[in-house]
Design an enzyme around this catalytic site. Structure first.
Site, PDB file in Angstrom:
ATOM      1  N   LYS A  22       0.836  -1.205   0.000  1.00 43.80           N
ATOM      2  CA  LYS A  22       0.000   0.000   0.000  1.00 43.80           C
ATOM      3  C   LYS A  22       0.874   1.260   0.000  1.00 43.80           C
ATOM      4  O   LYS A  22       0.625   2.191  -0.755  1.00 43.80           O
ATOM      5  CB  LYS A  22      -0.897  -0.004   1.250  1.00 43.80           C
ATOM      6  CG  LYS A  22      -1.587   1.310   1.498  1.00 43.80           C
ATOM      7  CD  LYS A  22      -2.370   1.313   2.788  1.00 43.80           C
ATOM      8  CE  LYS A  22      -1.561   1.635   4.020  1.00 43.80           C
ATOM      9  NZ  LYS A  22      -1.291   3.044   4.273  1.00 43.80           N
ATOM     10  N   ASN A  23       1.911   1.268   0.843  1.00 45.16           N
ATOM     11  CA  ASN A  23       2.698   2.489   0.981  1.00 45.16           C
ATOM     12  C   ASN A  23       3.617   2.757  -0.215  1.00 45.16           C
ATOM     13  O   ASN A  23       4.175   3.847  -0.332  1.00 45.16           O
ATOM     14  CB  ASN A  23       3.511   2.465   2.286  1.00 45.16           C
ATOM     15  CG  ASN A  23       2.599   2.683   3.482  1.00 45.16           C
ATOM     16  OD1 ASN A  23       1.417   3.000   3.328  1.00 45.16           O
ATOM     17  ND2 ASN A  23       3.147   2.489   4.678  1.00 45.16           N
ATOM     18  N   CYS A 117      -4.063  12.762  12.723  1.00 44.69           N
ATOM     19  CA  CYS A 117      -4.128  11.326  12.501  1.00 44.69           C
ATOM     20  C   CYS A 117      -4.072  10.642  13.846  1.00 44.69           C
ATOM     21  O   CYS A 117      -3.521  11.169  14.795  1.00 44.69           O
ATOM     22  CB  CYS A 117      -2.953  10.906  11.641  1.00 44.69           C
ATOM     23  SG  CYS A 117      -2.816   9.155  11.506  1.00 44.69           S
ATOM     24  N   ARG A 122       1.179  14.857  12.552  1.00 42.13           N
ATOM     25  CA  ARG A 122       2.042  14.468  11.441  1.00 42.13           C
ATOM     26  C   ARG A 122       2.295  15.684  10.546  1.00 42.13           C
ATOM     27  O   ARG A 122       1.627  15.885   9.544  1.00 42.13           O
ATOM     28  CB  ARG A 122       1.414  13.307  10.675  1.00 42.13           C
ATOM     29  CG  ARG A 122       1.344  12.068  11.543  1.00 42.13           C
ATOM     30  CD  ARG A 122       0.630  10.937  10.899  1.00 42.13           C
ATOM     31  NE  ARG A 122       1.420  10.231   9.924  1.00 42.13           N
ATOM     32  CZ  ARG A 122       1.015   9.090   9.351  1.00 42.13           C
ATOM     33  NH1 ARG A 122      -0.125   8.556   9.680  1.00 42.13           N
ATOM     34  NH2 ARG A 122       1.777   8.495   8.475  1.00 42.13           N
ATOM     35  N   PRO A 123       3.301  16.471  10.930  1.00 38.74           N
ATOM     36  CA  PRO A 123       3.589  17.681  10.152  1.00 38.74           C
ATOM     37  C   PRO A 123       4.068  17.348   8.740  1.00 38.74           C
ATOM     38  O   PRO A 123       4.565  16.244   8.498  1.00 38.74           O
ATOM     39  CB  PRO A 123       4.703  18.354  10.956  1.00 38.74           C
ATOM     40  CG  PRO A 123       5.301  17.283  11.795  1.00 38.74           C
ATOM     41  CD  PRO A 123       4.231  16.272  12.040  1.00 38.74           C
ATOM     42  N   ASP A 305       5.397   0.693  11.897  1.00 35.87           N
ATOM     43  CA  ASP A 305       4.151   0.065  11.448  1.00 35.87           C
ATOM     44  C   ASP A 305       4.013  -1.385  11.908  1.00 35.87           C
ATOM     45  O   ASP A 305       2.969  -2.010  11.688  1.00 35.87           O
ATOM     46  CB  ASP A 305       4.044   0.129   9.914  1.00 35.87           C
ATOM     47  CG  ASP A 305       3.643   1.513   9.439  1.00 35.87           C
ATOM     48  OD1 ASP A 305       3.398   2.384  10.284  1.00 35.87           O
ATOM     49  OD2 ASP A 305       3.585   1.721   8.208  1.00 35.87           O
ATOM     50  N   ILE A 327       9.049   7.042  16.506  1.00 38.93           N
ATOM     51  CA  ILE A 327       8.652   7.775  15.284  1.00 38.93           C
ATOM     52  C   ILE A 327       7.378   8.604  15.522  1.00 38.93           C
ATOM     53  O   ILE A 327       7.326   9.781  15.194  1.00 38.93           O
ATOM     54  CB  ILE A 327       8.411   6.807  14.094  1.00 38.93           C
ATOM     55  CG1 ILE A 327       9.569   5.813  13.941  1.00 38.93           C
ATOM     56  CG2 ILE A 327       8.158   7.588  12.803  1.00 38.93           C
ATOM     57  CD1 ILE A 327      10.846   6.346  13.372  1.00 38.93           C
ATOM     58  N   ARG A 397      -8.414  -0.230   5.285  1.00 41.77           N
ATOM     59  CA  ARG A 397      -7.635   0.755   4.525  1.00 41.77           C
ATOM     60  C   ARG A 397      -6.361   0.141   3.972  1.00 41.77           C
ATOM     61  O   ARG A 397      -5.853   0.591   2.961  1.00 41.77           O
ATOM     62  CB  ARG A 397      -7.238   1.930   5.441  1.00 41.77           C
ATOM     63  CG  ARG A 397      -8.352   2.892   5.743  1.00 41.77           C
ATOM     64  CD  ARG A 397      -7.829   4.022   6.599  1.00 41.77           C
ATOM     65  NE  ARG A 397      -6.483   4.368   6.157  1.00 41.77           N
ATOM     66  CZ  ARG A 397      -5.581   4.997   6.893  1.00 41.77           C
ATOM     67  NH1 ARG A 397      -5.863   5.379   8.102  1.00 41.77           N
ATOM     68  NH2 ARG A 397      -4.387   5.274   6.400  1.00 41.77           N
TER      69      ARG A 397
END
Ligand code: UD1
Length: 430
Positions: A22-23, A117, A122-123, A305, A327, A397
């Site tokens: 997905k990413n 999020c 999450r800049p 993740d 993170i 998702r």
């Protein structure tokens, strides 16, 4: 509202096939519109994030032809609109990749600022810093990022933080700027490499992806191509943890074992047997696993993740494990849910102290986000009795046919959307 119902306590056994990442697919679909010729993408995961992104590029005028479930043909020649609807951004943060692709191709892009999020703030300052460095004017007005450039030129960019999104976004825009761009302190994740390989297949000139210095020589146009998306290392890692937590024995196919090394190393350390083949791995967990400590880091470190899924395995291991999340600041939201299933976890700042228990018990829990949701499913698979997981929209998702793939490994899991279906499942599996 759909839910997962799981009857736990069955070791997973068998073979499972991993989908495309997905990413990697998110930036690749976004970049595909940069050619004015057909681009065929293969091994595309059939997950909500990708389907929404495809709708969003269709909405701005791209031609999107579904060839089959995992293959799509995209042609960006017909794009007439450079402004992406908030409707899509709300659903998938990563549609910010359309900033890089539209800016690179048309020298203008308007994309609403992604909202907050669940896993923390999450800049996107590093994305914008990169666009500005290569000559774009970037303003934020009425919640929308407006990026425009007369001329875009190469630049030497030092990233202040290692960011997957910023590295890829800048790489996309810079691949169509005049001259040479160097990105220092770049992210090295396999999806950064895959996005670079894809851009190169369309005619870009990018070198060094996968190291922390990426060199991009701008080109004036892209051509069509056919490209197959890299396998999803996080999906694979999730099944590895599911095997570990259920004391299973599974073969995970269509993977690149090198991408899984950090996960394989941790699972080996706590007592799993991992066998690597050319494009598959076997995970065997014959007995109760051991404690460890782990800190999430950019690739090739242990991926953030995978933090919830591994924590779930450690919740059932012997002794006290320490998990540090470096993170994202808000990635332990699932801990309260896991505690309701009997886990013994204390969170202090960015660290979880996990005292392993012998058994989890089924409960009704709710997914706080994508990976945490997957971890709760793993907990349900390992737990005694029935578990109901709510808010599975997050899981959908990013995991293709999660319940179907788990069922093929022997799990008792179903997707239900009513009390009646839920009862039927409980009656059927006893
Ligand atoms: C991507 C992944 C996500 C994964 C994350 C880290 C996608 C669609 N998502 O997210 O699943 O968890 O990488 O591997 O690929 N940061 C800034 N400024 C920026 C950008 C990032 O300070 O402009 C910070 C973030 O707050 C975070 C760190 O950098 O602390 C890493 O974020 P980043 O790698 O950018 O994550 P994403 O690309 O959003």
């Amino acid at each position: 509202m759909e839910q997962y119902i799981i009857k736990g306590g069955i070791p997973l056994v068998g073979e499972v096939e991993i989908s495309g990442a997905k990413n990697a697919a998110l930036p690749i679909v976004s970049a595909a519109i940069m050619a004015d010729e057909p681009v065929t993408l293969e091994n595309l995961p059939d997950v909500n994030d990708i389907n929404v992104l495809l709708e969003s590029i269709e909405k701005i005028g791209a031609k999107v032809d579904r060839i089959d479930r995992h293959t799509v043909c995209i042609n960006g020649a017909t794009i007439r609109d450079f402004s992406v609807d908030y409707e899509y951004i709300k659903k998938i943060r990563a549609s910010y990749y359309l900033l890089g692709s539209l800016l690179g191709k048309y020298r203008k892009a308007e994309v609403p600022l992604p909202g907050g999020c669940n896993i923390g703030s999450r800049p996107i300052d590093q994305h914008l810093k990169g666009f500005r460095a290569i000559g774009a004017n970037v303003d934020i007005s009425h919640g929308t990022i407006v990026a425009k450039a007369e001329v875009m030129h190469g630049a030497h960019i030092f990233m202040d933080v290692v960011s997957v999104g910023a590295t890829i976004n800048i790489m996309m825009a810079a691949s169509r700027a005049d001259g040479r761009t160097i990105i220092e302190n770049a992210a090295k994740e396999p999806h950064v490499v895959d996005a670079a390989n894809f851009l190169n297949s369309m005619g870009a000139n990018i070198r060094g992806a996968g190291t922390d210095v990426i060199r991009i020589n701008g080109v004036s146009s892209f051509h069509g191509c056919t490209y197959s998306i890299v396998p999803d290392m996080i999906e694979a890692g999730t099944y590895m943890c599911a095997a570990a937590a259920t004391k299973g024995d599974i073969i995970i196919k269509n993977v690149i074992p090198k991408h899984l090394e950090a996960i394989s190393a941790k699972l080996t350390e706590i007592g799993c047997e991992i066998e690597e083949f050319d494009d598959s791995v076997r995970v065997v967990a014959a007995r109760r696993l051991l404690r460890t400590q782990v800190k999430t880091q950019p690739y090739p470190g242990f991926p953030t993740d995978m933090q919830p899924q591994l924590s779930c395995v450690l919740a059932l291991s012997t002794g006290t494990s320490i998990v540090t999340e470096s993170i994202f600041e808000n990635r332990f939201k699932y801990v309260d849910e896991l505690s309701r299933m009997g886990a013994n976890i204390k969170v202090e700042g960015n660290t979880a102290i996990i005292d392993g228990v012998e058994e989890l018990t089924g409960a009704q829990v709710s997914s706080p986000d994508l990976r945490a949701g997957a971890a709760l499913v793993i907990a349900g698979l390992a737990a005694d009795g029935f578990t109901v997981v709510d808010d599975i929209i997050y899981i959908q998702r990013g995991y293709e046919d999660f319940e179907g793939k788990l069922r093929s490994l022997g799990a008792e899991i179903d997707k239900v959307s009513s009390e009646e279906e839920l009862k039927k499942f409980e009656f059927r599996v006893g």
